[in-house]
Design an enzyme around this catalytic site. Structure first.
Site, PDB file in Angstrom:
ATOM      1  N   ASP A  98       0.839  -1.200   0.000  1.00  0.00           N
ATOM      2  CA  ASP A  98       0.000   0.000   0.000  1.00  0.00           C
ATOM      3  C   ASP A  98       0.878   1.256   0.000  1.00  0.00           C
ATOM      4  O   ASP A  98       0.688   2.170   0.792  1.00  0.00           O
ATOM      5  CB  ASP A  98      -0.949  -0.004   1.194  1.00  0.00           C
ATOM      6  CG  ASP A  98      -2.139   0.936   1.005  1.00  0.00           C
ATOM      7  OD1 ASP A  98      -2.409   1.361  -0.152  1.00  0.00           O
ATOM      8  OD2 ASP A  98      -2.803   1.263   2.008  1.00  0.00           O
ATOM      9  N   ASP A 120       6.924 -15.561   1.832  1.00  0.00           N
ATOM     10  CA  ASP A 120       7.497 -16.787   2.375  1.00  0.00           C
ATOM     11  C   ASP A 120       7.330 -17.983   1.451  1.00  0.00           C
ATOM     12  O   ASP A 120       7.754 -19.080   1.760  1.00  0.00           O
ATOM     13  CB  ASP A 120       6.895 -17.103   3.742  1.00  0.00           C
ATOM     14  CG  ASP A 120       5.377 -17.240   3.691  1.00  0.00           C
ATOM     15  OD1 ASP A 120       4.796 -17.205   2.596  1.00  0.00           O
ATOM     16  OD2 ASP A 120       4.771 -17.375   4.768  1.00  0.00           O
TER      17      ASP A 120
END
Length: 197
Positions: free
Chosen positions: A64, A90
């Site tokens: 964002d 991840d």
């Protein structure tokens, strides 16, 4: 990065404590003072690129990035804030689609297709335009109209004729339709610093 100081996780006083940033948001600063002059803009852009390079090296995607989520300290240094939708890359799970703010959102995020940290690079390109013009991107459209235009029509903010060619090239590279063709923040940091110094 805005410095994390601590947190209280015991109800009813749930809170996160960060360093105080007396300059407020870059968004508010631009609304008060107008677009920064080119040297100040490039300084801000370099500081954000350094911060984002730090994040991405640690496999964190902000998701964002925009002027409202950048804060100024008392010396005018820009720091990245609002990690409410940030995520670790991840390799497990699916990244949430339509995370962030439509006007700064990369096409692949809008389209619900897999995406990487290069979504932040797209947002950075739109942020540069926001700083250059002092305007909210696609301000004559609703957020949904802007998103549809970005995905279906290849809509990008119009680069002002007075924009320095080097900065225009950086913005265009950031909002390339192909995420793999976008530069990383290490490269962006060097490109912006070269324009600044």
């Amino acid at each position: 990065m805005v410095q994390f100081i601590g947190a209280c996780t015991h109800s009813p006083n749930l809170c996160i404590v960060f360093e105080y940033m007396p300059g407020g948001s870059v968004f508010d600063w631009v609304r008060r003072h107008g677009p920064p002059r080119l040297p100040a803009l490039l300084k801000m852009a370099a500081e954000v690129a350094r911060g984002m390079d730090y994040l991405h090296r640690r496999r964190v995607v902000h998701r964002d990035l925009k002027a409202a989520n950048l804060l100024l300290d008392d010396s005018g240094c820009v720091k990245i804030a609002d990690f409410g939708v940030a995520r670790l890359l991840d390799g497990g799970g699916v990244m949430t689609a339509e995370t962030g703010t439509y006007r700064w959102m990369a096409p692949e995020v809008i389209e619900h297709t897999p995406y990487t940290e290069k979504a932040d690079v797209y947002s950075y390109g739109v942020l540069l335009w926001e700083l250059l013009t002092g305007r909210v991107p696609y301000d004559t459209m609703t957020p949904l109209q802007a998103a549809v235009g970005v995905v279906q029509k290849g809509l990008r903010p119009p680069i002002p004729p007075a924009c320095p060619p080097g900065l225009a090239a950086v913005m265009r590279a950031c909002w390339d339709r192909d995420p793999a063709a976008r530069p990383g923040f290490g490269e962006l940091k060097a490109s912006v610093e070269a324009l600044y110094l």
